[in-house]
Scaffold this motif. Structure first.
Motif, PDB file in Angstrom:
ATOM      1  N   PHE A 299      16.827  13.005 -17.731  1.00 21.97           N
ATOM      2  CA  PHE A 299      17.438  12.170 -18.779  1.00 21.97           C
ATOM      3  C   PHE A 299      17.293  12.928 -20.096  1.00 21.97           C
ATOM      4  O   PHE A 299      16.197  13.369 -20.445  1.00 21.97           O
ATOM      5  CB  PHE A 299      16.714  10.817 -18.883  1.00 21.97           C
ATOM      6  CG  PHE A 299      17.073   9.848 -17.785  1.00 21.97           C
ATOM      7  CD1 PHE A 299      16.716  10.101 -16.471  1.00 21.97           C
ATOM      8  CD2 PHE A 299      17.771   8.687 -18.067  1.00 21.97           C
ATOM      9  CE1 PHE A 299      17.050   9.205 -15.456  1.00 21.97           C
ATOM     10  CE2 PHE A 299      18.104   7.788 -17.064  1.00 21.97           C
ATOM     11  CZ  PHE A 299      17.744   8.047 -15.755  1.00 21.97           C
ATOM     12  N   THR A 300      18.394  13.091 -20.809  1.00 28.40           N
ATOM     13  CA  THR A 300      18.329  13.822 -22.074  1.00 28.40           C
ATOM     14  C   THR A 300      17.656  12.950 -23.136  1.00 28.40           C
ATOM     15  O   THR A 300      17.538  11.727 -22.974  1.00 28.40           O
ATOM     16  CB  THR A 300      19.744  14.181 -22.577  1.00 28.40           C
ATOM     17  OG1 THR A 300      20.469  12.964 -22.716  1.00 28.40           O
ATOM     18  CG2 THR A 300      20.467  15.105 -21.617  1.00 28.40           C
ATOM     19  N   ASN A 301      17.265  13.589 -24.227  1.00 24.73           N
ATOM     20  CA  ASN A 301      16.661  12.842 -25.340  1.00 24.73           C
ATOM     21  C   ASN A 301      17.588  11.727 -25.802  1.00 24.73           C
ATOM     22  O   ASN A 301      17.169  10.601 -26.048  1.00 24.73           O
ATOM     23  CB  ASN A 301      16.387  13.784 -26.519  1.00 24.73           C
ATOM     24  CG  ASN A 301      15.232  14.716 -26.218  1.00 24.73           C
ATOM     25  OD1 ASN A 301      14.356  14.391 -25.438  1.00 24.73           O
ATOM     26  ND2 ASN A 301      15.237  15.884 -26.838  1.00 24.73           N
ATOM     27  N   ARG A 303      19.953  10.222 -24.172  1.00 24.00           N
ATOM     28  CA  ARG A 303      20.138   9.155 -23.196  1.00 24.00           C
ATOM     29  C   ARG A 303      18.946   8.182 -23.236  1.00 24.00           C
ATOM     30  O   ARG A 303      19.141   6.961 -23.208  1.00 24.00           O
ATOM     31  CB  ARG A 303      20.289   9.749 -21.801  1.00 24.00           C
ATOM     32  CG  ARG A 303      21.056   8.852 -20.844  1.00 24.00           C
ATOM     33  CD  ARG A 303      21.182   9.504 -19.483  1.00 24.00           C
ATOM     34  NE  ARG A 303      22.032  10.679 -19.503  1.00 24.00           N
ATOM     35  CZ  ARG A 303      23.305  10.686 -19.133  1.00 24.00           C
ATOM     36  NH1 ARG A 303      23.873   9.575 -18.738  1.00 24.00           N
ATOM     37  NH2 ARG A 303      24.026  11.796 -19.167  1.00 24.00           N
TER      38      ARG A 303
END
Lengths: 387, 227
Positions: A299-301, A303
């Motif tokens: 999960f990206t920052n 997201r």
């Protein structure tokens, strides 16, 4: 949508805390809804006031009357296209506790100037033909079970007839409905001539206030000045203002309702904001390790940040919608009971939209700080702390 | 099968004003399909090395190649995408989300793909059956034993079919029996599916299951032995 389960599960981690937070948001929006309706009740006159309508009153106060002769002089002022007048009668039905806002009016011109008071054609004609006829708002008629054709005694706490009686026997000829429910549906109108002729000679031919229509609202200030100049230095000087200013002044007799409502709502919302932000902050702090795991999984920052914001928005939306829904329900239930005191008591669609916008704004603001924490969270540090 | 090549890797932390050299000019090669145990005393830099290989921390200098792709120069966003496709993490404390069922925990990495919900669930079920937990899919972590939780953790790590599995003390919180079962599972994944596995452990018994053991001490590679 695929993240909704995750968001919902996060919110339900501490059910009691989430429910209490939703409860506090609900109360805040319930207050907002009820106070909006209350503000509407006090300022409805201001909202429906026509921009092209001016009101002339006695310079000293609204309760002082003016000579009827002013009618023609006002009518003659350039730019004035129509004039009517009304008087405060101080009416009640049978007993003083059955107060009714009653106005002797010059019906022909009055109904021209107030086209929003809708009356069926045949009732309108009957009212115009009967000098001892009355027109009642539909809420008033419903309240007392009045039917068109009923002969009713209306009493005054201000005026006495020449014979000393305080009762005017009249026939209900018409029942009006304010268009879009924005006028006062609890008032009673009677013919001025009928009223005037019944008074002792010495107090006849007076009018409470004049309402006039102008050809161009842009010229209203000049026309108002021209009218007041006409009566300057007379025994009865006048004060002419737009109907909006007149209605606002009338509403503000009990205080600046708008400012009071704004003050209370701001305080309530500020408290709600602190509660929600605290809940979200606590919730994110407790889940530092889990958020780090989500980031580890890919999960990206951004997201993770959005997930936290969605949580905040969801909690505000659920509480807010429950609050506004409850306010709407209460207004429906209480509206009828309060109709006598607050003829216009409803939740305006504009305020519903403002409520929705506030939910979004508060959701974002309350979630901003924890979302920022989630954004900056360094995976290795968080996992080390959580281990 | 993922290969790992590390050259001149240095990692330094600041603790207040004190500088800690956790990894010091370290070189390491792991062939695709290897099962490597990373051993060493506490503070030797094992977990830091694992984090750097997995792209969840950044070195001060040096380079890390996984399958010939240099990962230490990727942006945070690129690293996140890379992790989601190429690495499976298995933690000592399992790190499952307590509010989600076993199946939903395993499904988590698949949320980052464009897979339809039905396919995600089907894959999660398959991963759970691979670790022998298909009958526990609807259970929450609190309803599972430690060994079962770690199996769910493994299922989550393999559900996207990554070539590289990074395990940080995977048996550290388990009793011997459950630990052995987990090690069996890792060996099976290594042998039957060709996963490259790098496992940090304190336990020589666990390290015996690996094909190769690498010893770290004070941020340096001390010994590299094939089993």
């Amino acid at each position: 949508m695929k993240y909704l389960r995750l968001v919902r599960a996060s919110l339900m981690r501490k059910k009691t805390r989430t429910l209490l937070t939703i409860g506090s948001i609900m109360i805040a929006f319930l207050m907002f809804g009820l106070l909006s309706a209350l503000e509407k009740a006090f300022t409805a006159g201001v909202d429906i006031a026509g921009a092209d309508r001016l009101v002339t009153i006695h310079k000293v106060s609204l309760i002082q009357s003016m000579p009827l002769a002013y009618y023609n002089r006002i009518r003659a002022v350039e730019g004035v296209t129509e004039v009517t007048h009304a008087t405060w009668f101080g009416g009640y039905y049978k007993e003083p506790r059955n107060f009714i806002a009653t106005f002797p009016i010059e019906a022909e011109t009055y109904l021209k100037i107030y086209p929003e008071l809708e009356i069926p054609d045949e009732q309108r004609a009957a009212f115009m033909q009967d000098r001892a006829g009355m027109a009642a708002g539909y809420v008033l008629a419903e309240k007392y079970g009045w039917q068109v054709g009923d002969r009713l005694p209306i009493r005054s706490e201000i005026y006495r007839q020449d014979d000393g009686s305080d009762t005017w026997e009249m026939t209900l000829r018409a029942i009006y409905r304010p268009k879009d429910n924005l006028g006062d549906p609890t008032a009673l109108m009677m013919h001025y001539d009928f009223f005037n002729e019944s008074l002792p000679e010495r107090i006849r031919n007076r009018a409470g206030w004049y309402v006039l229509r102008v050809d161009n609202p842009d010229n209203a200030p000049q026309i108002a000045e021209a009218i007041d100049n006409q009566f300057a230095n007379s025994s009865t000087e006048t004060k002419t203002s737009t109907e909006k200013a007149f209605a606002a002044g009338f509403a503000n007799q009990v205080g600046n309702i708008g400012a009071i409502v704004t003050g209370v709502v701001t305080a309530v919302f500020f408290t709600m904001l602190l509660v929600t932000a605290n809940t979200m902050g606590q919730s994110v702090r407790e889940r530092t390790n889990e958020l780090a795991v989500l980031k580890t999984l890919g999960f990206t920052n951004n997201r993770v940040t959005v997930l936290v914001l969605i949580e905040s928005l969801l909690i505000t939306a659920v509480g807010g919608l429950l609050g506004l829904g409850l306010a709407w329900l209460l207004i429906q239930v209480l509206g009828d009971a309060l109709r006598q005191f607050l003829p216009v008591f409803y939740l305006p669609p504009r305020d519903l939209l403002i409520g929705l916008a506030l939910m979004a704004i508060f959701g974002l603001v309350a979630g901003a700080l924890p979302a920022g924490q989630a954004l900056r969270l360094r995976i290795a540090d968080a996992l080390r702390r959580g281990a | 099968m993922s290969s790992v090549k590390i050259r001149g890797l240095t990692k330094t932390y600041m603790r207040g004003s004190e500088r800690l050299d956790v990894l010091n000019n370290l070189d390491l090669d792991v062939k695709g399909g290897d099962f490597v145990a990373l051993m060493g005393p506490s503070g030797s830099g094992k977990t830091t090395l694992l984090n750097l290989i997995g792209g969840i921390d950044r070195p001060n200098s040096g380079s890390i190649f996984v399958d010939n792709q240099r990962i230490d120069q990727l942006s945070d966003r690129q690293l996140a995408h890379w992790r989601s496709r190429n690495v499976g993490f298995i933690f000592q404390m399992f790190n499952l989300l307590p509010v989600l069922s076993a199946e939903r925990n395993v499904e988590l990495p698949l949320l980052l793909t464009n897979m339809a919900a039905a396919e995600r669930r089907s894959r999660a079920r398959t991963a759970l059956s691979l670790v022998g937990l298909d009958d526990r899919a609807s259970h929450k972590p609190a309803e599972l034993s430690g060994g079962q939780e770690q199996r769910v953790g493994i299922a989550r790590a393999i559900v996207t079919d990554p070539g590289l599995l990074l395990c940080d003390e995977p048996t550290g919180d388990l009793d011997r029996k459950a630990g052995d079962e987990i090690l069996e599972l890792l060996v099976a994944l290594n042998q039957s599916q060709g996963k490259t596995i790098i496992m940090v452990t304190h336990d020589p018994h666990a390290a015996e299951r690996a094909q190769r053991t690498v010893h770290l001490d004070k941020g340096r590679l001390e010994m590299d032995a094939a089993a």
